[in-house]
Scaffold this active site. Structure first.
Site, short mmCIF file in Angstrom:
data_model
loop_
_atom_site.label_atom_id
_atom_site.label_comp_id
_atom_site.label_asym_id
_atom_site.label_seq_id
_atom_site.Cartn_x
_atom_site.Cartn_y
_atom_site.Cartn_z
N HIS A 137 3.18 114.82 2.23
CA HIS A 137 4.11 114.61 3.35
C HIS A 137 4.40 115.96 3.99
O HIS A 137 4.53 116.98 3.30
CB HIS A 137 5.41 113.98 2.85
CG HIS A 137 6.28 113.42 3.94
ND1 HIS A 137 7.08 114.22 4.73
CD2 HIS A 137 6.46 112.15 4.36
CE1 HIS A 137 7.72 113.45 5.59
NE2 HIS A 137 7.36 112.20 5.40
N ASP A 182 4.57 105.58 2.37
CA ASP A 182 3.51 104.64 2.73
C ASP A 182 2.72 104.17 1.50
O ASP A 182 2.16 103.07 1.51
CB ASP A 182 2.53 105.31 3.71
CG ASP A 182 3.19 105.68 5.01
OD1 ASP A 182 3.80 104.80 5.63
OD2 ASP A 182 3.12 106.86 5.41
#
Length: 357
Positions: A261, A317
């Protein structure tokens, strides 16, 4: 561009917001001062929407009135459903959602009214109607009739009912509610920034949300959950996760979709929570193949020096794809559920932008 100047908007302050705070170095996310872990454990999605819009959690009386209003706004204009039935069945669900949300503005006589009261009303309509749009399209494209919303179910339960026509299980409802809570806002990300840019030009809320959906659609933003699910399915049919990791990641340099991320240099708290619900759903449904793949790949990555040195962990996700698949969401529909949650944050940011534009 001046020498040494960075591209993009990294380090640029585009707005001051009270809505959410991302502390990537310690893996912490808060909405209006409330830790996401506490909200995921204790709050309904409707309570989180209220929190983001009004900067406080509702009293029981306020929540009852708020949810009643949301339920009254769930039905779509008849012309909207007729138009959706004429869309190509192979249209991407995010393209359908983008078009349907834009069309909602055509049925709102006060679409151009950007007063605070009007914007709260439009925010209510969008939050209530987007689940109906998504569920309706899931059925329309399969040649089925949309199922009307019920006024005796919360937002998560009602959505699952409109998808299948059957009462969802408590585990399914809890998992979807937590998913919606976790993705409701996340600082000034790409789609939220897009909504604020449109608002900054005095554009109306329907235009701002339509633009945000277009931004979310991309695989480098909301579409990443679809990419993660396709990867899990590939691994499931292509040897063991350990073999796939060595061959594809170490050998070919492929990226593990959903790991890493831009902001978090510690475990993404949303991913940690969603993993727990993925396990619960797997246990209830006795359908653990994809979860086993995800966990095995996670184990490989977390033990690898490349991932350790760069502090790469599963993001939201990664396990959200497993959760959504377990509750029956088709892979190409997954990003629409991201939008179903993020409408809370988008509308809150739009309202906030109007207050200081």
């Amino acid at each position: 561009m001046a020498e040494g100047q960075k591209k993009g908007l990294e380090g640029v302050v585009i707005a001051n917001t009270r809505l959410s705070r991302v502390e990537g170095d310690i893996g912490r996310l808060t909405y209006c001062g409330y830790d996401i872990k506490d909200l995921a454990e204790n709050a309904s999605f409707e309570e989180v929407v209220f929190l983001l819009w009004y900067n406080k959690l509702p009293t029981q009386t306020q929540l009852k009135r708020f949810t009643k209003t949301l339920r009254e706004f769930r039905n779509l204009p008849e012309g909207e459903l007729d138009a959706m039935k004429r869309f190509p069945n192979n249209a991407h669900p995010m393209a359908v959602l983008r078009s349907a949300v834009s069309a909602l503005g055509l049925y709102d006589a006060a679409a151009e009214d950007n007063s605070q009261d009007a914007n709260y009303r439009k925010a209510m309509h969008l939050t209530a109607k987007i689940p109906t749009i998504i569920a309706a399209w899931a059925r329309i494209r399969e040649g089925k009739q949309p199922i009307p919303p019920r006024d005796d179910l919360g937002l998560a339960a009602n959505f699952l009912y409109m998808m299948s026509g059957e009462e969802p299980t408590e585990t399914e409802v809890n998992a979807l509610n937590v998913y919606l809570v976790l993705l409701a806002d996340h600082g000034t990300n790409a789609s939220t920034f897009t909504s604020r840019v449109v608002t900054s030009t005095d554009g109306d809320m329907y235009s701002a949300v339509t633009a945000a959906i277009g931004s979310l659609k991309g695989p480098k933003h909301g579409g990443a959950n679809e990419a993660a699910m396709r990867m899990f399915r590939e691994v499931l049919t292509d040897g063991t996760p350990e073999e796939w990791f060595v061959r594809e990641v170490k050998g070919k340099g492929r990226r593990i979709m959903g790991i890493g991320h831009r902001v978090y240099k510690a475990p993404d708290p949303r991913g940690v929570i969603l993993k727990e619900h993925a396990v619960a759903l797997c246990t209830e449904r006795e359908k653990c193949g994809l979860l086993d793949v995800a966990v095995a790949l996670e184990d490989q990555a977390l033990a690898d020096d490349y991932f350790i040195d760069r502090k790469l962990f599963p993001n939201v996700d990664y396990f959200s794809a497993i959760v959504l698949d377990a509750i029956g969401i088709e892979t190409d529909m997954m990003t629409t559920l991201f939008a179903m949650s993020r409408i809370a944050g988008w509308t809150a940011h739009i309202i906030e932008q109007w207050a200081d534009n």
